[in-house]
Design an enzyme around this catalytic site. Structure first.
Site, short mmCIF file in Angstrom:
data_model
loop_
_atom_site.label_atom_id
_atom_site.label_comp_id
_atom_site.label_asym_id
_atom_site.label_seq_id
_atom_site.Cartn_x
_atom_site.Cartn_y
_atom_site.Cartn_z
N PRO A 27 -34.73 21.66 -8.45
CA PRO A 27 -34.37 21.04 -7.17
C PRO A 27 -33.48 22.01 -6.39
O PRO A 27 -32.33 22.22 -6.73
CB PRO A 27 -33.61 19.78 -7.56
CG PRO A 27 -33.38 19.85 -9.03
CD PRO A 27 -34.00 21.08 -9.59
N VAL A 48 -31.29 23.68 -3.36
CA VAL A 48 -30.51 23.42 -2.15
C VAL A 48 -30.10 24.79 -1.63
O VAL A 48 -29.80 25.69 -2.41
CB VAL A 48 -29.25 22.60 -2.45
CG1 VAL A 48 -28.42 22.42 -1.18
CG2 VAL A 48 -29.61 21.25 -3.03
N ASP A 71 -29.48 25.75 -7.98
CA ASP A 71 -30.12 24.68 -8.75
C ASP A 71 -29.19 23.47 -8.75
O ASP A 71 -28.15 23.47 -9.41
CB ASP A 71 -30.37 25.19 -10.19
CG ASP A 71 -31.16 24.19 -11.02
OD1 ASP A 71 -31.16 22.98 -10.68
OD2 ASP A 71 -31.78 24.63 -12.02
N HIS A 72 -29.60 22.46 -8.00
CA HIS A 72 -28.70 21.33 -7.80
C HIS A 72 -28.52 20.48 -9.05
O HIS A 72 -27.66 19.61 -9.11
CB HIS A 72 -29.19 20.48 -6.63
CG HIS A 72 -28.09 19.81 -5.86
ND1 HIS A 72 -26.83 19.63 -6.37
CD2 HIS A 72 -28.06 19.28 -4.60
CE1 HIS A 72 -26.08 19.01 -5.47
NE2 HIS A 72 -26.79 18.79 -4.39
N ARG A 73 -29.34 20.73 -10.07
CA ARG A 73 -29.14 19.99 -11.32
C ARG A 73 -27.83 20.40 -11.96
O ARG A 73 -27.15 19.61 -12.60
CB ARG A 73 -30.29 20.32 -12.31
CG ARG A 73 -31.65 19.79 -11.88
CD ARG A 73 -32.70 20.22 -12.87
NE ARG A 73 -32.80 21.68 -12.96
CZ ARG A 73 -33.57 22.33 -13.82
NH1 ARG A 73 -34.29 21.66 -14.70
NH2 ARG A 73 -33.62 23.65 -13.83
#
Lengths: 410, 476
Positions: free
Chosen positions: A203, A205, A379-381
């Protein structure tokens, strides 16, 4: 006469070895009767007769290796010779065993000049589905040894047909003049696969900020002569690498990866920085190992060396793998901002953009400064937005005030 | 006649305006080609004018009439006693239907830019064709041509169609009075359809067939109901019997028959209908001048693109080997048109459905059990009787059954056959299932509307899988 050509019986096979003839010339065979046994590197296949009739000619002996598409034998079909064979598709009693496919897929196969009988179907009960046709074409393009097959060979018995085929071909070519088709292969294919994976798993951003480069430029210009004497081309990139490494040490989650299998976060205590490099064949990312342990000039020298190796296609696997963070320096070409795709399994990538004089406000006054944007995809995780902003703030701080860079440098 | 000096140029000439020819012409028009459609008689061909459509109108009328006198148990009674049939009025009604359809075709041809030319025609060479209309003669020069001249009834040499005593299928549909006694030579589908229709309208019908049963081209277990009903209608069946000659005396026809056991017999009737097969109309259109070859029975061999041995001349429909069916002709016509238009079309399916408007109807597509086994399939068969279907019972037509033939290993459908009410409409689902390469589960898992006859497919499919709901499943 019906010619029997060696079909692709295994996935993407190019050739097979004749292991046994179950009939001999002059034998009467019925349709679907086994005629010859062929061994490929994957399977051992019994190939059946496409028609009822008499075996007129056999072209290969046991032990011969035969390419896909070669004629193995010829059948003189029952009945009245050539014309009646040609008419065969009309009469239900003499139709060949058909590949299972819907009318639309059969039409599509004709459009793509594919003989459905040669396609391995992956649908229920071996049904040929749309994706099988696409894969079949891809496989063909990847096997230069397989001869171009005449897909309609079986119905080609009417001699005068060739004339009209020409006109149809001409019409097709006319349509295709306005577009060009290039096989997706080699580095381009690897790039496509890798980026698809990254974009699918991570994901993304992207956070954008700007840097004031005046101080760094002044600083760099001052030591440029020194570098020139050592025959090293000193760009801004080594400074960026240094600033990034310092920031990475403080923000550990940006120098990390996620192990999807074990559900663990892997924090890395080594700093291998990938430099996205443009080559003739496409993008490639050579990696500067242990960037934290190298001086500015060492980094500059290594960047030049890796870039030239990349352009010559001489990079080793070791030189393009193992990165922990990537920089994409597209600034020299231009552009204001981007949303770079992370180089999986890394968790962040920083794109550097065009450096230019811009009107900015300092102390409530408009002044001209040398400005540059940078775009950080993360990596928004693993990384929260605030962490990412703090990370770029730190880089900004170090580069806008190069003296701090010294203080922090090891 | 005078041969025109200047030929009219066109992209394509289509010879014959039947269901194959007009479909081809319209499709060619849609593809932007200039098309001349040459028809010697009337648009719609045999199908519309002398075949499918009028015969179905006759069969429907016969059923309605027959129903009126046999619906007592449903509570329908005629106060005046017997119903009366007037074939003269029927002829007018039929004309209304066919002329409406013809106008429709003419309109579609016009809208698609097809030039319709009426006249007799023959090839002059492989790129010219002449058309004779009345006293005028016109020459057309074409790039490509489609032969769609169809077929006509085959008449044995000892008989001559006079329309009065000896009828072919065409004149049998033009009668204005129901014949008292009608003999039919040939127990194929046309003979059975018209024989049952006339029997329902009150004729004493005798069907004479060379084979040992009616409808010899259909598998025997599908014909049982029809044979039983034919006998119930009072039709005399003379199977394994051939007609030696015919004699007309005092307004009666006497047919001299020989049976397999060499017994000699004479059948006396008012009229004789000859339905022993059809022959292609390929003899009088100058095929040799265009270099087109036919086989010894006059059929033109074509490839899957409908091309003849002369690559820019195509042939479709009854002039090509295969069943003489309108839907086959239409499909071929569209394929030929698209191939000419540069599209990659082909006749790529062996699934030509057949429909017989007997009582009950028979329809099917794909292999029969025997054909499937002959091709090496291990087959599984599911059948379901109409008498277990609510809709069939509620409409008082509960004869017949549906049958699905399935490959035992893959469960892929190989054939579907149905005998019974509305079989002709029911087979549509079967054709689609085969073309979609369906498995028997695909039908079994599909919700079919209730109460309808379509449920017979659902149940037959379930039966093949061993779990039909409305019949007891037998252990294998």
């Amino acid at each position: 006469m019906v010619e029997f050509k060696l079909p692709d019986v295994g996935e993407g096979m190019h050739e097979g070895e004749i292991t046994r003839w179950l009939v001999k010339v002059g034998d009467y065979v019925t349709r679907d009767q086994p005629v010859v046994e062929v061994q490929t590197d994957k399977v051992n296949a019994e190939l059946t007769s496409p028609a009822t009739g008499v075996i007129a000619k056999v072209y290969f002996a046991v032990g011969d290796t035969v390419e896909v598409g070669s004629t193995l034998y010829v059948i003189q079909p029952e009945g009245k010779g050539e014309i009646s064979t040609a008419a065969a598709p009309l009469s239900p009693t003499t139709t060949q065993t058909r590949a299972l496919a819907t009318p639309y897929v059969r039409q599509m196969a004709r459009e793509m000049s594919i003989d459905l009988g040669e396609v391995v179907g992956t649908g229920p009960a071996g049904r040929v589905i749309e994706s099988d046709l696409i894969q079949y074409v891809e496989r063909k393009e990847h096997s230069p040894t397989s001869p171009t097959k005449e897909p309609v060979a079986k119905e080609d018995a009417l001699p005068a047909k060739a004339v009209n085929k020409g006109t149809i071909k001409a019409k097709k070519e006319l349509l295709e003049e306005s577009e060009e088709r290039i096989p997706l292969k080699g580095i381009r294919k690897k790039i496509a696969e890798h980026l698809t994976k990254s974009a699918t798993i991570i994901p993304h951003v992207t956070h954008v900020d700007e840097l004031e480069m005046d101080a760094l430029k002044e600083w760099r210009d001052r030591i440029r002569n020194y570098a020139d004497q050592k025959n090293i081309k000193l760009t801004f990139l080594p400074f960026f690498i240094k600033a990034i490494v310092i920031a990475l040490k403080e923000f550990q989650t940006l120098n990390a990866s996620i192990d999807d299998e074990t559900n663990e976060i892997v924090l890395k205590h080594y700093y291998h920085i990938g430099i996205a490099t443009d080559t003739r064949d496409g993008l490639i990312v050579p990696v500067i190992k242990n960037a934290d342990q190298k001086t500015i000039l060492e980094l500059a020298a290594e960047i030049s060396q890796l870039a030239s190796l990349a352009r010559d296609g001489k990079l080793t696997l070791d030189q393009i793998s193992g990165g922990t963070f990537t920089i994409s320096n597209v600034g020299p070409i231009g552009g204001l901002q981007a949303t770079p795709i992370i180089n999986h399994p890394e968790v962040a990538i920083l794109a550097l953009h065009k450096m230019e004089p811009r009107m900015v406000v300092r102390d409530w006054e408009g002044v001209i400064r040398l400005m540059m944007n940078m775009s950080l995809s993360f990596d928004h995780r693993l990384i929260d937005g605030v962490t990412a902003v703090r990370f770029t703030n730190r880089i900004k701080e170090l580069l806008e005030n190069p003296n701090l860079l010294f203080v922090e440098m090891r | 006649m005078v041969v025109g000096e200047v030929a009219i140029e066109t992209d394509v000439v289509v010879i014959g305006g039947g269901p194959g020819g007009y479909a081809a012409a319209i499709r060619l028009g849609q593809l932007g080609m200039s098309v001349v459609l040459i028809e010697k008689d009337q648009l719609g061909g045999v199908c519309l004018n002398r075949g499918c459509i009028p015969s179905k109108a006759l069969i429907h009328t016969a059923e309605q009439y027959h129903g009126l006198t046999h619906f007592n148990k449903m509570g329908i009674r005629l106060p005046q006693g017997e119903a009366v049939i007037d074939l003269g009025t029927w002829q007018e009604w039929k004309e209304g239907i066919t002329s409406g359809l013809k106008q429709g075709i003419a309109h579609l041809c016009k809208e698609n830019g097809v030039t319709v030319v009426k006249g007799h025609t023959a090839f002059l060479s492989d790129d010219r064709i002449g058309v004779e209309t009345g006293g005028d003669f016109e020459t057309y020069k074409f790039q490509e041509a489609i032969i769609a001249t169809g077929s006509r009834p085959f008449i044995p040499s000892f008989l001559e169609i006079d329309g009065e005593y000896i009828l072919d299928s065409t004149s049998a549909l033009q009668l204005v009075q129901v014949p008292e006694k009608l003999a039919i030579i040939g127990g194929g589908y046309i003979g059975v359809e018209l024989g049952m229709a006339y029997a329902k309208m009150g004729s004493q019908v005798t069907i004479i067939e060379m084979a040992d049963r009616l409808l010899p081209q259909v598998e025997s277990h599908l014909v049982r109901e029809v044979t039983r009903n034919a006998k119930k209608l009072g039709i005399t069946l003379k199977t394994s019997t051939r007609v030696e000659h015919a004699r007309i005396e005092e307004g009666q026809v006497f047919l001299h028959l020989t049976s397999e056991q060499q017994e000699v017999d004479i059948v006396q009737s008012d009229k004789v209908l000859v339905t022993v097969g059809r022959v292609p109309n390929t003899g009088e259109i100058g095929l040799n001048r265009a270099g087109i070859m036919t086989d010894d029975r006059g059929y033109i061999a074509v490839d899957s693109k409908c091309r003849t041995n002369v690559s820019h001349i195509y042939a479709i429909g009854d002039v090509t080997p295969g069943p003489a069916l309108a839907h086959r002709a239409s499909k071929q016509g569209i394929v030929a048109a698209e191939v000419i238009g540069g599209l990659p079309s082909a006749i790529d399916s062996p699934h030509v459905p057949y429909v017989i408007f007997s009582d009950p109807q028979i329809a099917g597509v794909g292999y029969t059990r025997e054909e499937a086994q002959k091709r090496g399939h291990q087959v599984k068969i599911g059948t379901f009787p109409f008498r277990a279907n609510g809709r069939a019972l509620a409409t008082n037509e509960a004869e017949g059954f549906a049958e699905v033939i399935v490959d035992e290993q893959t469960h892929v459908l190989l054939g579907l056959h149905v005998v019974g009410q509305d079989a002709s409409n029911l087979i549509g689902e079967g054709v689609f299932a085969l073309e979609m390469a369906a498995r028997v589960e695909d039908i079994a898992l599909t919700m079919h509307p209730h109460p309808t006859l379509t449920e017979v497919w659902l149940e037959a499919a379930e039966a093949a899988l061993g779990h039909a709901i409305h019949i007891v499943n037998k252990e294998k």
